[in-house]
Scaffold this motif. Sequence first.
Motif, PDB file in Angstrom:
ATOM      1  N   ILE A 194       0.854  -1.188   0.000  1.00 15.68           N
ATOM      2  CA  ILE A 194       0.000   0.000   0.000  1.00 15.68           C
ATOM      3  C   ILE A 194       0.890   1.238   0.000  1.00 15.68           C
ATOM      4  CG2 ILE A 194      -1.799   1.261   1.273  1.00 15.68           C
ATOM      5  CD1 ILE A 194      -2.313  -1.678   2.553  1.00 15.68           C
ATOM      6  N   GLY A 195       0.645   2.127  -0.931  1.00 17.06           N
ATOM      7  CA  GLY A 195       1.453   3.344  -1.018  1.00 17.06           C
ATOM      8  C   GLY A 195       0.618   4.589  -0.798  1.00 17.06           C
ATOM      9  N   PHE A 196       1.301   5.693  -0.713  1.00 14.14           N
ATOM     10  CA  PHE A 196       0.657   7.003  -0.688  1.00 14.14           C
ATOM     11  C   PHE A 196       1.176   7.776  -1.881  1.00 14.14           C
ATOM     12  CE2 PHE A 196      -0.464   5.898   3.550  1.00 14.14           C
ATOM     13  CZ  PHE A 196      -1.550   6.717   3.880  1.00 14.14           C
ATOM     14  N   ALA A 197       0.372   8.641  -2.435  1.00 12.95           N
ATOM     15  CA  ALA A 197       0.860   9.499  -3.507  1.00 12.95           C
ATOM     16  C   ALA A 197       0.644  10.941  -3.086  1.00 12.95           C
ATOM     17  CB  ALA A 197       0.129   9.206  -4.807  1.00 12.95           C
TER      18      ALA A 197
ATOM     19  N   ILE B 112      -5.273  12.107  -9.597  1.00 14.85           N
ATOM     20  CA  ILE B 112      -5.692  10.735  -9.882  1.00 14.85           C
ATOM     21  C   ILE B 112      -4.774  10.080 -10.925  1.00 14.85           C
ATOM     22  CG2 ILE B 112      -7.622   9.284 -10.694  1.00 14.85           C
ATOM     23  CD1 ILE B 112      -8.083  10.646  -7.956  1.00 14.85           C
ATOM     24  N   ALA B 113      -4.479  10.818 -11.977  1.00 11.37           N
ATOM     25  CA  ALA B 113      -3.652  10.239 -13.047  1.00 11.37           C
ATOM     26  C   ALA B 113      -2.262   9.882 -12.520  1.00 11.37           C
ATOM     27  CB  ALA B 113      -3.541  11.222 -14.204  1.00 11.37           C
ATOM     28  N   ASN B 114      -1.680  10.783 -11.740  1.00  8.74           N
ATOM     29  CA  ASN B 114      -0.339  10.504 -11.202  1.00  8.74           C
ATOM     30  C   ASN B 114      -0.368   9.340 -10.222  1.00  8.74           C
ATOM     31  OD1 ASN B 114       1.212  12.390 -12.559  1.00  8.74           O
ATOM     32  ND2 ASN B 114       0.674  14.024 -11.132  1.00  8.74           N
ATOM     33  N   ALA B 115      -1.413   9.310  -9.381  1.00  9.74           N
ATOM     34  CA  ALA B 115      -1.498   8.232  -8.386  1.00  9.74           C
ATOM     35  C   ALA B 115      -1.683   6.888  -9.083  1.00  9.74           C
ATOM     36  CB  ALA B 115      -2.654   8.501  -7.421  1.00  9.74           C
ATOM     37  N   ARG B 116      -2.530   6.872 -10.122  1.00 10.14           N
ATOM     38  CA  ARG B 116      -2.767   5.598 -10.812  1.00 10.14           C
ATOM     39  C   ARG B 116      -1.485   5.113 -11.491  1.00 10.14           C
ATOM     40  NH1 ARG B 116      -6.445   2.318 -11.028  1.00 10.14           N
ATOM     41  NH2 ARG B 116      -8.070   3.614 -10.138  1.00 10.14           N
TER      42      ARG B 116
ATOM     43  N   ASP C  70      -1.067  -2.795  -4.399  1.00 11.35           N
ATOM     44  CA  ASP C  70      -2.454  -3.234  -4.276  1.00 11.35           C
ATOM     45  C   ASP C  70      -3.382  -2.036  -4.170  1.00 11.35           C
ATOM     46  OD1 ASP C  70      -2.576  -6.364  -3.555  1.00 11.35           O
ATOM     47  OD2 ASP C  70      -0.723  -5.466  -2.809  1.00 11.35           O
ATOM     48  N   MET C  71      -2.848  -0.990  -3.572  1.00 12.12           N
ATOM     49  CA  MET C  71      -3.712   0.148  -3.257  1.00 12.12           C
ATOM     50  C   MET C  71      -2.833   1.377  -3.097  1.00 12.12           C
ATOM     51  SD  MET C  71      -5.981   0.108   0.198  1.00 12.12           S
ATOM     52  CE  MET C  71      -5.804  -1.609   0.393  1.00 12.12           C
ATOM     53  N   ILE C  72      -3.394   2.526  -3.433  1.00 11.03           N
ATOM     54  CA  ILE C  72      -2.641   3.760  -3.177  1.00 11.03           C
ATOM     55  C   ILE C  72      -3.602   4.826  -2.660  1.00 11.03           C
ATOM     56  CG2 ILE C  72      -2.810   4.741  -5.539  1.00 11.03           C
ATOM     57  CD1 ILE C  72       0.279   5.441  -5.133  1.00 11.03           C
ATOM     58  N   ALA C  73      -3.163   5.553  -1.655  1.00 11.98           N
ATOM     59  CA  ALA C  73      -3.976   6.647  -1.104  1.00 11.98           C
ATOM     60  C   ALA C  73      -3.391   7.937  -1.640  1.00 11.98           C
ATOM     61  CB  ALA C  73      -3.941   6.619   0.414  1.00 11.98           C
ATOM     62  N   ALA C  74      -4.160   8.610  -2.480  1.00 10.35           N
ATOM     63  CA  ALA C  74      -3.666   9.825  -3.119  1.00 10.35           C
ATOM     64  C   ALA C  74      -4.099  11.032  -2.316  1.00 10.35           C
ATOM     65  CB  ALA C  74      -4.230   9.908  -4.543  1.00 10.35           C
TER      66      ALA C  74
ATOM     67  N   SER D 160       1.522  18.531   8.388  1.00  7.21           N
ATOM     68  CA  SER D 160       1.532  18.446   9.847  1.00  7.21           C
ATOM     69  C   SER D 160       0.132  18.435  10.440  1.00  7.21           C
ATOM     70  CB  SER D 160       2.346  19.594  10.431  1.00  7.21           C
ATOM     71  OG  SER D 160       1.861  20.788   9.891  1.00  7.21           O
ATOM     72  N   SER D 161      -0.885  18.401   9.590  1.00 12.46           N
ATOM     73  CA  SER D 161      -2.270  18.363  10.075  1.00 12.46           C
ATOM     74  C   SER D 161      -2.569  16.994  10.693  1.00 12.46           C
ATOM     75  CB  SER D 161      -3.197  18.621   8.891  1.00 12.46           C
ATOM     76  OG  SER D 161      -4.517  18.284   9.238  1.00 12.46           O
ATOM     77  N   ASP D 162      -3.577  16.963  11.595  1.00  9.21           N
ATOM     78  CA  ASP D 162      -4.020  15.673  12.148  1.00  9.21           C
ATOM     79  C   ASP D 162      -5.029  15.008  11.224  1.00  9.21           C
ATOM     80  OD1 ASP D 162      -2.463  15.798  14.435  1.00  9.21           O
ATOM     81  OD2 ASP D 162      -3.954  17.019  15.494  1.00  9.21           O
ATOM     82  N   ASP D 163      -5.440  15.739  10.192  1.00  7.89           N
ATOM     83  CA  ASP D 163      -6.473  15.221   9.277  1.00  7.89           C
ATOM     84  C   ASP D 163      -5.902  15.024   7.878  1.00  7.89           C
ATOM     85  OD1 ASP D 163      -8.427  15.425  11.283  1.00  7.89           O
ATOM     86  OD2 ASP D 163      -8.656  17.565  10.857  1.00  7.89           O
ATOM     87  N   ASN D 164      -6.621  14.235   7.114  1.00  3.75           N
ATOM     88  CA  ASN D 164      -6.209  14.031   5.731  1.00  3.75           C
ATOM     89  C   ASN D 164      -7.449  13.768   4.878  1.00  3.75           C
ATOM     90  OD1 ASN D 164      -4.524  13.806   3.566  1.00  3.75           O
ATOM     91  ND2 ASN D 164      -3.377  12.036   4.312  1.00  3.75           N
ATOM     92  N   ARG D 165      -7.340  14.087   3.609  1.00  5.24           N
ATOM     93  CA  ARG D 165      -8.431  13.798   2.679  1.00  5.24           C
ATOM     94  C   ARG D 165      -7.796  13.013   1.536  1.00  5.24           C
ATOM     95  NH1 ARG D 165      -9.574  18.534   1.498  1.00  5.24           N
ATOM     96  NH2 ARG D 165     -11.382  19.044   2.723  1.00  5.24           N
TER      97      ARG D 165
END
Length: 403
Positions: free
Chosen positions: A322-325, A332-336, A345-349, A360-365
Amino acid sequence: MPYSLTGKNIALGVTGSIACYKAVDLASKLTQLNANVDVMMTDAARQFVTPLTFRSITHRPVVSGMFEADSELSINHVAIAERADVVAVVPATASTLARLAHGMADDPVSATALATSAPLLVAPAMDANMFDSPATRANVDLLRQRGVYVAGPGEGRLASGLVGRGRLIEPSEIVGHVRILLGRGGDLAGRKIVVSAGGTQEAIDPVRVITNHSSGKMGYAVAEAARDRGAEAVLVSSPTALADPTGVRVVRVGSALSMRDALYRECADADAVVMAAAVADWRVADVSDQKVKKGGADVWSIDLVKNPDLIAGLSSEDIVKIGFAAESEDLIANARSKLLSKDLDMIAANDITAEDAGFSSDDNRVVILDREGAEDRLPLMSKYDVGAEILDRALPLFRSPTP
Ligand code: CTP
Protein backbone atom coordinates in the motif's frame (compact mmCIF):
# COMPACT_ATOMS: atom_id res chain seq x y z
CA MET A 1 -5.45 11.56 19.92
CA PRO A 2 -8.87 12.20 18.46
CA TYR A 3 -10.05 8.61 17.88
CA SER A 4 -12.74 7.62 20.27
CA LEU A 5 -13.48 4.79 22.68
CA THR A 6 -17.23 5.25 22.31
CA GLY A 7 -19.19 2.43 23.88
CA LYS A 8 -16.21 0.96 25.76
CA ASN A 9 -16.64 0.32 29.47
CA ILE A 10 -13.48 0.87 31.46
CA ALA A 11 -13.51 -0.02 35.15
CA LEU A 12 -10.83 2.08 36.82
CA GLY A 13 -9.70 0.85 40.23
CA VAL A 14 -7.82 3.50 42.16
CA THR A 15 -5.68 2.48 45.15
CA GLY A 16 -3.80 4.50 47.74
CA SER A 17 -0.69 6.09 46.35
CA ILE A 18 0.51 9.64 45.87
CA ALA A 19 0.22 8.83 42.14
CA CYS A 20 -3.59 8.97 42.51
CA TYR A 21 -3.52 12.38 40.86
CA LYS A 22 -2.42 10.71 37.64
CA ALA A 23 -5.48 8.43 37.87
CA VAL A 24 -7.58 11.62 37.80
CA ASP A 25 -5.85 12.63 34.57
CA LEU A 26 -6.36 9.12 33.17
CA ALA A 27 -10.08 9.20 34.02
CA SER A 28 -10.28 12.56 32.27
CA LYS A 29 -8.47 11.33 29.16
CA LEU A 30 -10.64 8.20 28.89
CA THR A 31 -13.83 10.24 29.42
CA GLN A 32 -12.77 12.71 26.73
CA LEU A 33 -12.37 9.73 24.40
CA ASN A 34 -16.02 8.91 25.13
CA ALA A 35 -15.40 5.75 27.17
CA ASN A 36 -17.74 4.98 30.07
CA VAL A 37 -15.39 5.17 33.04
CA ASP A 38 -16.55 3.54 36.28
CA VAL A 39 -14.24 4.47 39.11
CA MET A 40 -13.83 2.34 42.22
CA MET A 41 -11.67 3.51 45.10
CA THR A 42 -10.10 1.91 48.13
CA ASP A 43 -10.20 3.66 51.52
CA ALA A 44 -6.51 4.47 51.13
CA ALA A 45 -7.11 6.09 47.74
CA ARG A 46 -9.70 8.37 49.35
CA GLN A 47 -6.93 9.76 51.57
CA PHE A 48 -5.34 11.20 48.43
CA VAL A 49 -8.32 12.23 46.25
CA THR A 50 -12.04 12.38 46.86
CA PRO A 51 -14.74 10.46 45.02
CA LEU A 52 -16.20 13.84 44.09
CA THR A 53 -13.12 14.56 41.94
CA PHE A 54 -13.70 11.44 39.86
CA ARG A 55 -17.48 11.91 39.77
CA SER A 56 -17.05 15.43 38.45
CA ILE A 57 -14.74 14.21 35.70
CA THR A 58 -16.52 11.02 34.65
CA HIS A 59 -20.08 12.27 35.30
CA ARG A 60 -20.78 8.86 36.78
CA PRO A 61 -21.22 7.55 40.32
CA VAL A 62 -18.04 6.38 42.04
CA VAL A 63 -17.89 3.18 44.11
CA SER A 64 -15.95 3.87 47.24
CA GLY A 65 -17.09 1.25 49.70
CA MET A 66 -17.92 -2.43 49.76
CA PHE A 67 -21.32 -2.14 51.33
CA GLU A 68 -23.04 0.60 49.45
CA ALA A 69 -25.55 -0.59 46.91
CA ASP A 70 -27.28 1.59 44.40
CA SER A 71 -29.34 -0.98 42.61
CA GLU A 72 -31.26 1.69 40.72
CA LEU A 73 -28.10 2.78 38.95
CA SER A 74 -26.66 -0.70 39.11
CA ILE A 75 -23.27 0.68 39.95
CA ASN A 76 -22.08 -1.87 42.46
CA HIS A 77 -18.79 -3.53 41.79
CA VAL A 78 -20.29 -6.81 40.59
CA ALA A 79 -22.24 -5.03 37.86
CA ILE A 80 -19.15 -3.05 36.95
CA ALA A 81 -17.05 -6.24 36.79
CA GLU A 82 -19.58 -7.80 34.44
CA ARG A 83 -19.92 -4.98 31.98
CA ALA A 84 -16.24 -3.92 31.88
CA ASP A 85 -14.29 -4.33 28.64
CA VAL A 86 -11.09 -3.69 30.60
CA VAL A 87 -10.46 -3.46 34.34
CA ALA A 88 -7.50 -1.14 35.00
CA VAL A 89 -5.99 -0.80 38.47
CA VAL A 90 -4.17 2.54 38.40
CA PRO A 91 -2.16 3.17 40.51
CA ALA A 92 -1.63 -0.33 41.89
CA THR A 93 0.15 -0.24 45.25
CA ALA A 94 2.32 -3.04 46.63
CA SER A 95 -0.48 -4.16 48.95
CA THR A 96 -3.02 -4.11 46.11
CA LEU A 97 -0.74 -6.33 44.02
CA ALA A 98 -0.43 -8.66 47.01
CA ARG A 99 -4.21 -8.71 47.43
CA LEU A 100 -4.76 -9.43 43.74
CA ALA A 101 -2.10 -12.15 43.72
CA HIS A 102 -3.82 -13.87 46.62
CA GLY A 103 -7.35 -13.50 45.33
CA MET A 104 -8.53 -11.30 48.17
CA ALA A 105 -11.79 -9.44 47.68
CA ASP A 106 -12.05 -7.14 50.67
CA ASP A 107 -12.32 -3.80 48.87
CA PRO A 108 -14.21 -2.74 45.72
CA VAL A 109 -11.07 -2.77 43.54
CA SER A 110 -9.82 -6.26 44.39
CA ALA A 111 -13.39 -7.62 44.42
CA THR A 112 -13.98 -6.27 40.90
CA ALA A 113 -10.64 -7.65 39.69
CA LEU A 114 -11.58 -11.06 41.06
CA ALA A 115 -15.10 -11.03 39.66
CA THR A 116 -14.39 -9.85 36.12
CA SER A 117 -13.77 -11.93 33.04
CA ALA A 118 -12.43 -8.87 31.20
CA PRO A 119 -8.68 -8.32 30.71
CA LEU A 120 -7.06 -6.95 33.86
CA LEU A 121 -4.38 -4.24 33.67
CA VAL A 122 -2.31 -3.18 36.66
CA ALA A 123 -0.04 -0.13 36.64
CA PRO A 124 2.22 -0.40 39.70
CA ALA A 125 3.31 2.67 41.66
CA MET A 126 5.50 2.45 44.74
CA ASP A 127 8.92 3.09 46.10
CA ALA A 128 11.76 1.40 44.19
CA ASN A 129 12.74 -0.71 47.20
CA MET A 130 9.18 -1.98 47.58
CA PHE A 131 8.96 -2.85 43.89
CA ASP A 132 12.30 -4.66 44.09
CA SER A 133 11.37 -6.64 47.19
CA PRO A 134 11.12 -10.41 46.72
CA ALA A 135 7.49 -10.35 47.85
CA THR A 136 6.37 -7.77 45.25
CA ARG A 137 8.42 -9.43 42.53
CA ALA A 138 6.79 -12.77 43.28
CA ASN A 139 3.34 -11.20 43.29
CA VAL A 140 3.95 -9.47 39.95
CA ASP A 141 5.31 -12.68 38.42
CA LEU A 142 2.29 -14.62 39.63
CA LEU A 143 -0.10 -12.04 38.21
CA ARG A 144 1.73 -12.08 34.87
CA GLN A 145 1.55 -15.87 34.73
CA ARG A 146 -2.20 -15.61 35.18
CA GLY A 147 -2.43 -13.29 32.19
CA VAL A 148 -2.63 -10.00 34.04
CA TYR A 149 -1.22 -7.17 31.91
CA VAL A 150 1.42 -5.31 33.91
CA ALA A 151 1.99 -1.79 32.55
CA GLY A 152 5.17 -0.25 33.94
CA PRO A 153 6.36 0.89 36.37
CA GLY A 154 8.71 3.47 34.89
CA GLU A 155 12.04 4.74 36.13
CA GLY A 156 12.55 8.15 37.57
CA ARG A 157 12.30 10.33 40.61
CA LEU A 158 9.92 8.91 43.21
CA ALA A 159 7.88 10.68 45.89
CA SER A 160 10.33 9.42 48.54
CA GLY A 161 13.13 11.34 46.87
CA LEU A 162 14.74 8.12 45.65
CA VAL A 163 15.41 7.63 41.96
CA GLY A 164 14.54 4.20 40.63
CA ARG A 165 11.90 1.90 39.20
CA GLY A 166 8.48 2.39 40.70
CA ARG A 167 6.96 5.43 39.02
CA LEU A 168 3.47 5.14 37.66
CA ILE A 169 3.72 5.40 33.87
CA GLU A 170 2.10 8.41 32.22
CA PRO A 171 -1.68 8.43 31.69
CA SER A 172 -1.29 8.81 27.90
CA GLU A 173 0.78 5.61 27.88
CA ILE A 174 -1.84 3.82 29.99
CA VAL A 175 -4.47 4.82 27.42
CA GLY A 176 -2.26 3.10 24.80
CA HIS A 177 -2.12 -0.06 26.93
CA VAL A 178 -5.90 0.00 27.36
CA ARG A 179 -6.23 0.23 23.57
CA ILE A 180 -3.94 -2.79 23.15
CA LEU A 181 -6.17 -4.81 25.49
CA LEU A 182 -9.34 -3.65 23.74
CA GLY A 183 -7.80 -4.64 20.39
CA ARG A 184 -6.88 -8.17 21.44
CA GLY A 185 -8.63 -10.66 19.20
CA GLY A 186 -9.42 -7.89 16.70
CA ASP A 187 -9.65 -8.55 12.95
CA LEU A 188 -5.88 -8.04 12.53
CA ALA A 189 -4.87 -10.39 15.35
CA GLY A 190 -1.98 -12.58 14.23
CA ARG A 191 -1.08 -10.19 11.38
CA LYS A 192 2.08 -8.14 11.11
CA ILE A 193 1.72 -4.70 9.56
CA VAL A 194 4.83 -2.68 8.73
CA VAL A 195 4.40 1.06 8.30
CA SER A 196 7.06 3.52 7.15
CA ALA A 197 6.86 7.10 8.35
CA GLY A 198 8.54 10.47 8.32
CA GLY A 199 10.80 12.20 5.85
CA THR A 200 14.13 10.48 5.21
CA GLN A 201 17.31 12.46 5.77
CA GLU A 202 20.14 12.42 3.24
CA ALA A 203 23.45 13.55 4.66
CA ILE A 204 25.50 16.23 2.93
CA ASP A 205 28.21 16.31 5.60
CA PRO A 206 28.28 15.57 9.36
CA VAL A 207 26.13 18.66 10.01
CA ARG A 208 23.71 19.07 7.11
CA VAL A 209 20.97 16.91 5.64
CA ILE A 210 18.49 17.13 2.76
CA THR A 211 14.99 16.31 3.98
CA ASN A 212 11.32 17.27 3.49
CA HIS A 213 8.25 18.51 5.37
CA SER A 214 6.79 15.12 6.33
CA SER A 215 5.68 15.14 10.00
CA GLY A 216 5.31 11.36 10.27
CA LYS A 217 1.74 11.75 11.58
CA MET A 218 0.10 9.74 8.82
CA GLY A 219 2.33 6.69 9.31
CA TYR A 220 2.13 6.81 13.10
CA ALA A 221 -1.66 6.96 12.88
CA VAL A 222 -1.81 3.92 10.56
CA ALA A 223 0.42 1.96 12.96
CA GLU A 224 -1.81 2.87 15.90
CA ALA A 225 -4.94 1.89 13.97
CA ALA A 226 -3.33 -1.50 13.20
CA ARG A 227 -2.30 -1.98 16.84
CA ASP A 228 -5.84 -1.22 18.01
CA ARG A 229 -7.16 -4.10 15.89
CA GLY A 230 -4.77 -6.64 17.37
CA ALA A 231 -1.97 -6.51 14.77
CA GLU A 232 1.72 -6.58 15.52
CA ALA A 233 2.47 -3.07 14.30
CA VAL A 234 6.01 -2.02 13.40
CA LEU A 235 6.99 1.52 12.45
CA VAL A 236 10.10 2.06 10.37
CA SER A 237 10.54 5.73 11.03
CA SER A 238 12.93 8.45 10.02
CA PRO A 239 13.32 11.21 12.62
CA THR A 240 10.06 12.88 13.70
CA ALA A 241 8.95 14.94 16.69
CA LEU A 242 6.38 12.27 17.60
CA ALA A 243 6.48 10.05 20.69
CA ASP A 244 6.74 6.30 20.16
CA PRO A 245 3.18 4.96 20.24
CA THR A 246 2.64 2.51 23.11
CA GLY A 247 2.68 -1.07 21.91
CA VAL A 248 4.14 -0.28 18.49
CA ARG A 249 7.74 -1.32 17.83
CA VAL A 250 9.62 1.62 16.35
CA VAL A 251 12.72 1.01 14.24
CA ARG A 252 14.61 4.28 13.81
CA VAL A 253 16.30 5.01 10.52
CA GLY A 254 17.75 8.06 8.76
CA SER A 255 18.43 7.89 5.03
CA ALA A 256 16.42 6.17 2.31
CA LEU A 257 19.03 3.39 2.13
CA SER A 258 18.89 2.75 5.87
CA MET A 259 15.09 2.76 5.65
CA ARG A 260 15.30 0.18 2.88
CA ASP A 261 17.43 -2.17 4.98
CA ALA A 262 15.13 -1.99 8.01
CA LEU A 263 12.00 -2.13 5.90
CA TYR A 264 13.02 -5.21 3.94
CA ARG A 265 14.07 -6.99 7.14
CA GLU A 266 10.73 -6.25 8.81
CA CYS A 267 8.70 -7.06 5.69
CA ALA A 268 10.20 -10.55 5.36
CA ASP A 269 7.49 -11.97 7.65
CA ALA A 270 4.85 -9.24 7.37
CA ASP A 271 1.35 -9.39 5.89
CA ALA A 272 1.18 -5.80 4.66
CA VAL A 273 3.37 -2.77 4.21
CA VAL A 274 2.00 0.75 4.27
CA MET A 275 4.52 3.24 2.83
CA ALA A 276 3.57 6.54 4.39
CA ALA A 277 7.17 7.77 4.50
CA ALA A 278 8.29 10.60 2.27
CA VAL A 279 11.37 8.88 0.88
CA ALA A 280 14.00 11.14 -0.64
CA ASP A 281 14.22 10.43 -4.33
CA TRP A 282 17.85 11.56 -4.40
CA ARG A 283 20.89 11.25 -2.16
CA VAL A 284 24.17 13.12 -2.15
CA ALA A 285 26.72 11.48 -4.43
CA ASP A 286 29.78 12.23 -2.27
CA VAL A 287 28.99 12.71 1.40
CA SER A 288 31.78 14.72 3.00
CA ASP A 289 33.42 13.31 6.15
CA GLN A 290 34.15 16.83 7.32
CA LYS A 291 31.88 19.85 7.61
CA VAL A 292 31.96 21.64 4.26
CA LYS A 293 33.30 25.18 4.68
CA LYS A 294 31.48 27.98 2.90
CA GLY A 295 34.73 29.54 1.64
CA GLY A 296 34.50 32.43 -0.78
CA ALA A 297 32.10 30.92 -3.35
CA ASP A 298 28.59 32.36 -3.90
CA VAL A 299 27.12 29.19 -5.37
CA TRP A 300 27.37 25.61 -4.16
CA SER A 301 26.32 22.70 -6.37
CA ILE A 302 25.80 19.25 -4.96
CA ASP A 303 25.63 16.18 -7.18
CA LEU A 304 22.74 13.86 -6.37
CA VAL A 305 22.21 10.22 -7.36
CA LYS A 306 18.85 8.50 -7.50
CA ASN A 307 17.68 6.43 -4.55
CA PRO A 308 16.03 3.08 -5.20
CA ASP A 309 12.25 2.93 -4.99
CA LEU A 310 11.68 1.07 -1.73
CA ILE A 311 8.14 -0.19 -2.17
CA ALA A 312 8.69 -1.11 -5.81
CA GLY A 313 11.50 -3.41 -4.67
CA LEU A 314 9.18 -5.56 -2.54
CA SER A 315 7.44 -8.52 -4.15
CA SER A 316 3.66 -8.27 -4.22
CA GLU A 317 3.47 -12.07 -4.19
CA ASP A 318 4.35 -12.14 -0.52
CA ILE A 319 2.94 -8.98 0.92
CA VAL A 320 0.07 -6.53 0.45
CA LYS A 321 1.64 -3.30 -0.80
CA ILE A 322 0.00 0.00 0.00
CA GLY A 323 1.45 3.34 -1.02
CA PHE A 324 0.66 7.00 -0.69
CA ALA A 325 0.86 9.50 -3.51
CA ALA A 326 1.65 13.06 -2.55
CA GLU A 327 0.60 15.19 -5.51
CA SER A 328 0.27 18.87 -6.20
CA GLU A 329 -1.43 18.40 -9.62
CA ASP A 330 -3.17 15.68 -11.69
CA LEU A 331 -3.91 13.77 -8.48
CA ILE A 332 -5.69 10.74 -9.88
CA ALA A 333 -3.65 10.24 -13.05
CA ASN A 334 -0.34 10.50 -11.20
CA ALA A 335 -1.50 8.23 -8.39
CA ARG A 336 -2.77 5.60 -10.81
CA SER A 337 0.50 5.56 -12.69
CA LYS A 338 2.40 5.07 -9.38
CA LEU A 339 0.01 2.24 -8.43
CA LEU A 340 0.89 0.46 -11.67
CA SER A 341 4.61 1.23 -11.89
CA LYS A 342 5.25 0.17 -8.27
CA ASP A 343 2.93 -2.86 -8.51
CA LEU A 344 0.80 -1.76 -5.53
CA ASP A 345 -2.45 -3.23 -4.28
CA MET A 346 -3.71 0.15 -3.26
CA ILE A 347 -2.64 3.76 -3.18
CA ALA A 348 -3.98 6.65 -1.10
CA ALA A 349 -3.67 9.82 -3.12
CA ASN A 350 -3.59 13.13 -1.35
CA ASP A 351 -3.48 16.65 -2.62
CA ILE A 352 -0.64 18.29 -0.72
CA THR A 353 -1.85 21.76 -1.62
CA ALA A 354 -5.05 21.36 0.47
CA GLU A 355 -4.82 23.70 3.47
CA ASP A 356 -6.85 21.55 5.86
CA ALA A 357 -5.03 18.30 5.18
CA GLY A 358 -1.36 19.17 4.94
CA PHE A 359 1.80 17.50 6.19
CA SER A 360 1.53 18.45 9.85
CA SER A 361 -2.27 18.36 10.08
CA ASP A 362 -4.02 15.67 12.15
CA ASP A 363 -6.47 15.22 9.28
CA ASN A 364 -6.21 14.03 5.73
CA ARG A 365 -8.43 13.80 2.68
CA VAL A 366 -7.50 10.93 0.37
CA VAL A 367 -8.74 9.12 -2.69
CA ILE A 368 -8.06 5.39 -2.48
CA LEU A 369 -7.33 3.68 -5.78
CA ASP A 370 -6.89 -0.06 -6.26
CA ARG A 371 -5.80 -2.51 -8.94
CA GLU A 372 -9.41 -3.13 -9.97
CA GLY A 373 -9.85 0.50 -10.95
CA ALA A 374 -11.87 1.55 -7.89
CA GLU A 375 -11.65 5.21 -6.98
CA ASP A 376 -12.90 5.89 -3.45
CA ARG A 377 -13.09 9.56 -2.51
CA LEU A 378 -13.05 9.80 1.27
CA PRO A 379 -14.10 12.96 3.08
CA LEU A 380 -11.75 14.91 5.37
CA MET A 381 -11.12 12.70 8.40
CA SER A 382 -8.49 12.09 11.06
CA LYS A 383 -5.31 10.40 9.89
CA TYR A 384 -6.18 7.56 12.30
CA ASP A 385 -9.51 7.07 10.49
CA VAL A 386 -7.74 7.17 7.11
CA GLY A 387 -5.52 4.39 8.49
CA ALA A 388 -8.59 2.40 9.55
CA GLU A 389 -10.12 2.79 6.05
CA ILE A 390 -6.90 1.55 4.44
CA LEU A 391 -6.69 -1.43 6.80
CA ASP A 392 -10.36 -2.33 6.10
CA ARG A 393 -9.49 -2.61 2.43
CA ALA A 394 -6.26 -4.52 3.09
CA LEU A 395 -8.04 -7.24 5.12
CA PRO A 396 -9.41 -9.27 2.18
CA LEU A 397 -6.09 -9.01 0.33
CA PHE A 398 -3.75 -10.81 2.73
CA ARG A 399 -1.73 -13.47 0.93
CA SER A 400 -1.89 -16.03 3.73
CA PRO A 401 -5.10 -17.42 5.27
CA THR A 402 -6.42 -16.08 8.58
CA PRO A 403 -3.99 -17.16 11.29
N1 CTP B 1 8.42 5.61 -2.34
C1 CTP B 1 9.34 4.61 -2.11
N2 CTP B 1 10.66 4.80 -2.45
C2 CTP B 1 11.07 5.95 -3.02
C3 CTP B 1 10.12 6.98 -3.29
C4 CTP B 1 8.81 6.78 -2.92
O1 CTP B 1 8.97 3.56 -1.58
N3 CTP B 1 12.33 6.09 -3.33
C5 CTP B 1 7.01 5.38 -1.98
C6 CTP B 1 6.42 6.42 -1.04
O2 CTP B 1 6.62 6.06 0.31
C7 CTP B 1 4.95 6.42 -1.41
C8 CTP B 1 4.98 6.12 -2.90
O3 CTP B 1 6.24 5.49 -3.15
O4 CTP B 1 4.22 5.40 -0.78
C9 CTP B 1 4.83 7.35 -3.76
O5 CTP B 1 5.75 8.32 -3.33
P1 CTP B 1 5.74 9.79 -3.93
O6 CTP B 1 6.75 10.61 -3.21
O7 CTP B 1 4.34 10.29 -4.02
O8 CTP B 1 6.18 9.56 -5.42
P2 CTP B 1 7.53 9.21 -6.12
O9 CTP B 1 7.50 7.78 -6.55
O10 CTP B 1 8.70 9.64 -5.31
O11 CTP B 1 7.41 10.08 -7.45
P3 CTP B 1 7.47 11.67 -7.66
O12 CTP B 1 8.42 12.20 -6.60
O13 CTP B 1 7.99 11.82 -9.03
O14 CTP B 1 6.07 12.18 -7.50
